[in-house]
Motif scaffolding. Structure first.
Motif, PDB file in Angstrom:
ATOM      1  N   TRP A  22       0.823  -1.206   0.000  1.00 21.63           N
ATOM      2  CA  TRP A  22       0.000   0.000   0.000  1.00 21.63           C
ATOM      3  C   TRP A  22       0.855   1.254   0.000  1.00 21.63           C
ATOM      4  O   TRP A  22       0.374   2.322  -0.368  1.00 21.63           O
ATOM      5  CB  TRP A  22      -0.970  -0.007   1.177  1.00 21.63           C
ATOM      6  N   ASP A  23       2.126   1.161   0.392  1.00 24.63           N
ATOM      7  CA  ASP A  23       3.011   2.321   0.309  1.00 24.63           C
ATOM      8  C   ASP A  23       3.126   2.779  -1.144  1.00 24.63           C
ATOM      9  O   ASP A  23       3.062   3.977  -1.429  1.00 24.63           O
ATOM     10  CB  ASP A  23       4.401   1.996   0.866  1.00 24.63           C
ATOM     11  N   GLN A  24       3.293   1.815  -2.051  1.00 22.42           N
ATOM     12  CA  GLN A  24       3.375   2.157  -3.471  1.00 22.42           C
ATOM     13  C   GLN A  24       2.043   2.712  -3.969  1.00 22.42           C
ATOM     14  O   GLN A  24       2.010   3.668  -4.740  1.00 22.42           O
ATOM     15  CB  GLN A  24       3.764   0.938  -4.300  1.00 22.42           C
ATOM     16  N   MET A  25       0.942   2.097  -3.528  1.00 22.60           N
ATOM     17  CA  MET A  25      -0.368   2.593  -3.935  1.00 22.60           C
ATOM     18  C   MET A  25      -0.571   4.024  -3.442  1.00 22.60           C
ATOM     19  O   MET A  25      -1.132   4.850  -4.157  1.00 22.60           O
ATOM     20  CB  MET A  25      -1.476   1.684  -3.399  1.00 22.60           C
ATOM     21  N   ALA A  26      -0.105   4.304  -2.229  1.00 25.79           N
ATOM     22  CA  ALA A  26      -0.254   5.650  -1.664  1.00 25.79           C
ATOM     23  C   ALA A  26       0.508   6.685  -2.495  1.00 25.79           C
ATOM     24  O   ALA A  26       0.055   7.816  -2.652  1.00 25.79           O
ATOM     25  CB  ALA A  26       0.224   5.671  -0.221  1.00 25.79           C
ATOM     26  N   GLU A  27       1.647   6.286  -3.018  1.00 29.59           N
ATOM     27  CA  GLU A  27       2.420   7.198  -3.870  1.00 29.59           C
ATOM     28  C   GLU A  27       1.763   7.378  -5.231  1.00 29.59           C
ATOM     29  O   GLU A  27       1.716   8.487  -5.762  1.00 29.59           O
ATOM     30  CB  GLU A  27       3.839   6.658  -4.056  1.00 29.59           C
ATOM     31  N   MET A  28       1.268   6.287  -5.802  1.00 25.04           N
ATOM     32  CA  MET A  28       0.714   6.327  -7.158  1.00 25.04           C
ATOM     33  C   MET A  28      -0.684   6.943  -7.211  1.00 25.04           C
ATOM     34  O   MET A  28      -0.993   7.686  -8.142  1.00 25.04           O
ATOM     35  CB  MET A  28       0.663   4.925  -7.754  1.00 25.04           C
ATOM     36  N   ASP A  29      -1.527   6.599  -6.232  1.00 24.94           N
ATOM     37  CA  ASP A  29      -2.904   7.093  -6.258  1.00 24.94           C
ATOM     38  C   ASP A  29      -3.469   7.126  -4.838  1.00 24.94           C
ATOM     39  O   ASP A  29      -4.223   6.245  -4.428  1.00 24.94           O
ATOM     40  CB  ASP A  29      -3.775   6.219  -7.153  1.00 24.94           C
ATOM     41  N   PRO A  30      -3.089   8.133  -4.058  1.00 18.80           N
ATOM     42  CA  PRO A  30      -3.528   8.196  -2.670  1.00 18.80           C
ATOM     43  C   PRO A  30      -5.045   8.306  -2.511  1.00 18.80           C
ATOM     44  O   PRO A  30      -5.598   7.808  -1.536  1.00 18.80           O
ATOM     45  CB  PRO A  30      -2.819   9.426  -2.107  1.00 18.80           C
ATOM     46  N   ASP A  31      -5.728   8.920  -3.474  1.00 18.98           N
ATOM     47  CA  ASP A  31      -7.187   9.017  -3.385  1.00 18.98           C
ATOM     48  C   ASP A  31      -7.830   7.636  -3.462  1.00 18.98           C
ATOM     49  O   ASP A  31      -8.761   7.327  -2.724  1.00 18.98           O
ATOM     50  CB  ASP A  31      -7.747   9.916  -4.480  1.00 18.98           C
ATOM     51  N   TYR A  32      -7.329   6.788  -4.373  1.00 15.29           N
ATOM     52  CA  TYR A  32      -7.860   5.428  -4.490  1.00 15.29           C
ATOM     53  C   TYR A  32      -7.615   4.655  -3.209  1.00 15.29           C
ATOM     54  O   TYR A  32      -8.512   3.990  -2.686  1.00 15.29           O
ATOM     55  CB  TYR A  32      -7.225   4.685  -5.675  1.00 15.29           C
ATOM     56  N   LEU A  33      -6.399   4.713  -2.691  1.00 13.64           N
ATOM     57  CA  LEU A  33      -6.078   3.969  -1.471  1.00 13.64           C
ATOM     58  C   LEU A  33      -6.941   4.437  -0.315  1.00 13.64           C
ATOM     59  O   LEU A  33      -7.454   3.611   0.454  1.00 13.64           O
ATOM     60  CB  LEU A  33      -4.589   4.106  -1.120  1.00 13.64           C
ATOM     61  N   GLU A  34      -7.128   5.730  -0.179  1.00  6.49           N
ATOM     62  CA  GLU A  34      -7.966   6.266   0.890  1.00  6.49           C
ATOM     63  C   GLU A  34      -9.395   5.724   0.770  1.00  6.49           C
ATOM     64  O   GLU A  34      -9.987   5.280   1.755  1.00  6.49           O
ATOM     65  CB  GLU A  34      -7.974   7.797   0.834  1.00  6.49           C
TER      66      GLU A  34
END
Length: 122
Positions: A22-34
């Motif tokens: 999820w660290d990578q997801m947070a960098e790539m698309d924080p809105d999606y991860l949230e």
């Protein structure tokens, strides 16, 4: 420009429920991860099922051959035991999940043995 805050992401990082990917997801698309973290939290916060049942279901999800996430299996076993689940109930969840593939058992049974020993139920 003010920095955008992500409360679900920040709260999740403080738990043992953080998946390092999820660290990578947070960098790539924080809105999606949230949005994902907020969505997946709804059943834990709401609904008629007892917490023990929710934890047993989460064991099955994490032990499923399509997931095989050992940290999640361990965390939800610990939670289930804390909520009053028996080793027989947890083993039955693993057995039922193994219908999808025996890997659920090869992942989950060693973790169950460790957690029972840690909880003093060996």
């Amino acid at each position: 420009m003010t920095e955008k805050r992500y409360p679900a992401t920040e709260a999740q990082r403080q738990t043992e429920d953080w998946n390092p990917i999820w660290d990578q997801m947070a960098e790539m698309d924080p809105d999606y991860l949230e949005a994902f973290l907020a969505f997946r939290a709804v059943p834990q916060k709401n609904g008629p099922l007892p917490q023990k049942t929710k934890e047993l279901i989460m064991i099955a999800i994490n032990a499923a051959t399509t997931h095989l996430w050992a940290p999640g299996v361990r965390r939800h076993m610990q939670n289930a035991l804390r909520e009053g689940a028996t080793s027989a109930e947890i083993l039955e969840v693993l057995q039922l999940t193994s219908i999808m593939g025996v890997h659920s058992m090869t992942l989950g049974v060693p973790i169950l043995a460790e957690e029972l020993e840690r909880a003093g139920e060996a």
